[in-house]
Design a protein around this motif. Structure first.
Motif, PDB file in Angstrom:
ATOM      1  N   VAL A 149      53.549  45.554  41.459  1.00  0.00           N
ATOM      2  CA  VAL A 149      52.702  46.107  40.465  1.00  0.00           C
ATOM      3  C   VAL A 149      51.785  45.060  39.922  1.00  0.00           C
ATOM      4  O   VAL A 149      50.578  45.411  39.588  1.00  0.00           O
ATOM      5  N   ILE A 150      52.214  43.905  39.657  1.00  0.00           N
ATOM      6  CA  ILE A 150      51.636  42.592  38.987  1.00  0.00           C
ATOM      7  C   ILE A 150      50.196  42.502  39.861  1.00  0.00           C
ATOM      8  O   ILE A 150      49.244  42.533  39.505  1.00  0.00           O
ATOM      9  N   THR A 151      50.438  42.280  41.202  1.00  0.00           N
ATOM     10  CA  THR A 151      49.587  41.883  42.043  1.00  0.00           C
ATOM     11  C   THR A 151      48.533  43.181  42.108  1.00  0.00           C
ATOM     12  O   THR A 151      47.328  43.061  42.299  1.00  0.00           O
ATOM     13  N   SER A 152      49.175  44.322  42.362  1.00  0.00           N
ATOM     14  CA  SER A 152      47.980  45.441  42.238  1.00  0.00           C
ATOM     15  C   SER A 152      46.978  45.460  41.043  1.00  0.00           C
ATOM     16  O   SER A 152      46.042  45.981  41.179  1.00  0.00           O
ATOM     17  N   ALA A 153      47.593  45.246  39.738  1.00  0.00           N
ATOM     18  CA  ALA A 153      46.894  45.265  38.847  1.00  0.00           C
ATOM     19  C   ALA A 153      45.655  44.012  38.778  1.00  0.00           C
ATOM     20  O   ALA A 153      44.497  44.258  38.407  1.00  0.00           O
ATOM     21  N   ALA A 154      46.124  43.093  39.402  1.00  0.00           N
ATOM     22  CA  ALA A 154      45.061  41.898  39.493  1.00  0.00           C
ATOM     23  C   ALA A 154      43.988  42.292  40.541  1.00  0.00           C
ATOM     24  O   ALA A 154      42.838  41.832  40.332  1.00  0.00           O
ATOM     25  N   LEU A 155      44.488  42.987  41.333  1.00  0.00           N
ATOM     26  CA  LEU A 155      43.320  43.337  42.423  1.00  0.00           C
ATOM     27  C   LEU A 155      42.389  44.319  42.107  1.00  0.00           C
ATOM     28  O   LEU A 155      41.157  44.509  42.806  1.00  0.00           O
ATOM     29  N   LEU A 156      42.466  44.876  40.891  1.00  0.00           N
ATOM     30  CA  LEU A 156      41.772  45.731  40.507  1.00  0.00           C
ATOM     31  C   LEU A 156      40.467  45.022  39.684  1.00  0.00           C
ATOM     32  O   LEU A 156      39.433  45.495  39.263  1.00  0.00           O
ATOM     33  N   TYR A 157      40.494  43.607  39.669  1.00  0.00           N
ATOM     34  CA  TYR A 157      39.575  42.883  39.068  1.00  0.00           C
ATOM     35  C   TYR A 157      38.352  42.845  39.842  1.00  0.00           C
ATOM     36  O   TYR A 157      38.538  42.839  41.098  1.00  0.00           O
ATOM     37  N   GLY A 158      37.293  42.912  39.337  1.00  0.00           N
ATOM     38  CA  GLY A 158      36.089  43.005  39.824  1.00  0.00           C
ATOM     39  C   GLY A 158      35.436  44.358  40.057  1.00  0.00           C
ATOM     40  O   GLY A 158      34.503  44.431  40.886  1.00  0.00           O
ATOM     41  N   SER A 159      36.322  45.382  39.712  1.00  0.00           N
ATOM     42  CA  SER A 159      35.942  47.064  39.762  1.00  0.00           C
ATOM     43  C   SER A 159      35.067  47.292  38.844  1.00  0.00           C
ATOM     44  O   SER A 159      35.192  48.634  38.335  1.00  0.00           O
ATOM     45  N   VAL A 160      34.360  46.453  38.051  1.00  0.00           N
ATOM     46  CA  VAL A 160      33.314  47.113  37.004  1.00  0.00           C
ATOM     47  C   VAL A 160      32.602  48.263  37.269  1.00  0.00           C
ATOM     48  O   VAL A 160      32.314  49.021  36.479  1.00  0.00           O
TER      49      VAL A 160
END
Length: 211
Positions: A149-160
């Protein structure tokens, strides 16, 4: 001279290709370090798989002990994608750093390398989460799920861009109603697939190969 030419002359700045080419060369050197590191790391991981290998007493010695599990297969796919995308990005960056090549060609290779690196980083993140999950889940499933879950949230970074697109779609929805989603739905789906195609490969391909 046409009105269009006048507009381009007055409002569209002319790029100094020599200066932009120098900037591109410096950028490729910085990004190239990251892409080579990912290639090296994923290559090493391919021969140091989580869970270890079966001993000589087994019918298939030297094979991964966790092979056949969905999470392990997804881990292998994600690591493979990270290696391939970073390798291709490295070659594109090498080409885009050649000053003697036409600037438009350099720019295309540089843009391609950026897209490949983004997919590579996302694949590395997925491999990290899946690798921990496959070894932790049998003994501590809650922690394994929390890591994912934590990694999935971090992978959304850069999806502005996607967030901005959704905000604009909601604003149009308030003005035009539900029919706006008919036209935007295809565009949104295409953008999501283009941005997160690696996740589709990572989580769908192992399921397909089981059949």
């Amino acid at each position: 001279m046409s009105k269009r030419d006048d507009f381009q002359k007055d409002h569209i700045p002319v790029l100094d290709e020599e200066e932009e080419s120098k900037k591109l060369t410096v950028s490729t050197q910085v990004l190239g370090i990251g892409s080579v590191l990912i290639v090296t790391m994923t290559f090493a991981v391919a021969f140091a798989l989580p869970g270890g290998y079966r001993g000589s007493e087994h019918a298939h010695p030297g094979t991964p002990t966790l092979s056949g599990r969905y999470a392990f297969n997804a881990f292998v796919v994600s690591n493979t994608l990270a290696f391939i995308c970073s390798g291709l990005a490295t070659f594109s960056l090498m080409y885009s750093g050649i000053v003697s090549v036409d600037f438009s060609i350099l720019s295309r290779h540089f843009d391609a390398s950026i897209c490949l690196l983004r997919s590579s980083v996302r694949s590395v993140g997925a491999a990290f989460a899946l690798g921990l999950y496959v070894v932790l889940a049998p003994v501590d499933e809650k922690t394994a799920v929390a890591v994912c879950v934590i990694t999935s949230a971090a992978l959304l970074y850069g999806s502005v861009e996607i967030v901005r697109f959704l905000a604009q779609a909601m604003a149009l929805h308030l003005r035009l109603g539900c029919r706006v989603w008919i036209g935007l739905g295809t565009t949104m789906l295409a953008n999501l697939l283009l941005e997160y195609w690696s996740f589709v490969m990572i989580f769908v391909l192992p399921l397909y190969l089981k059949f």
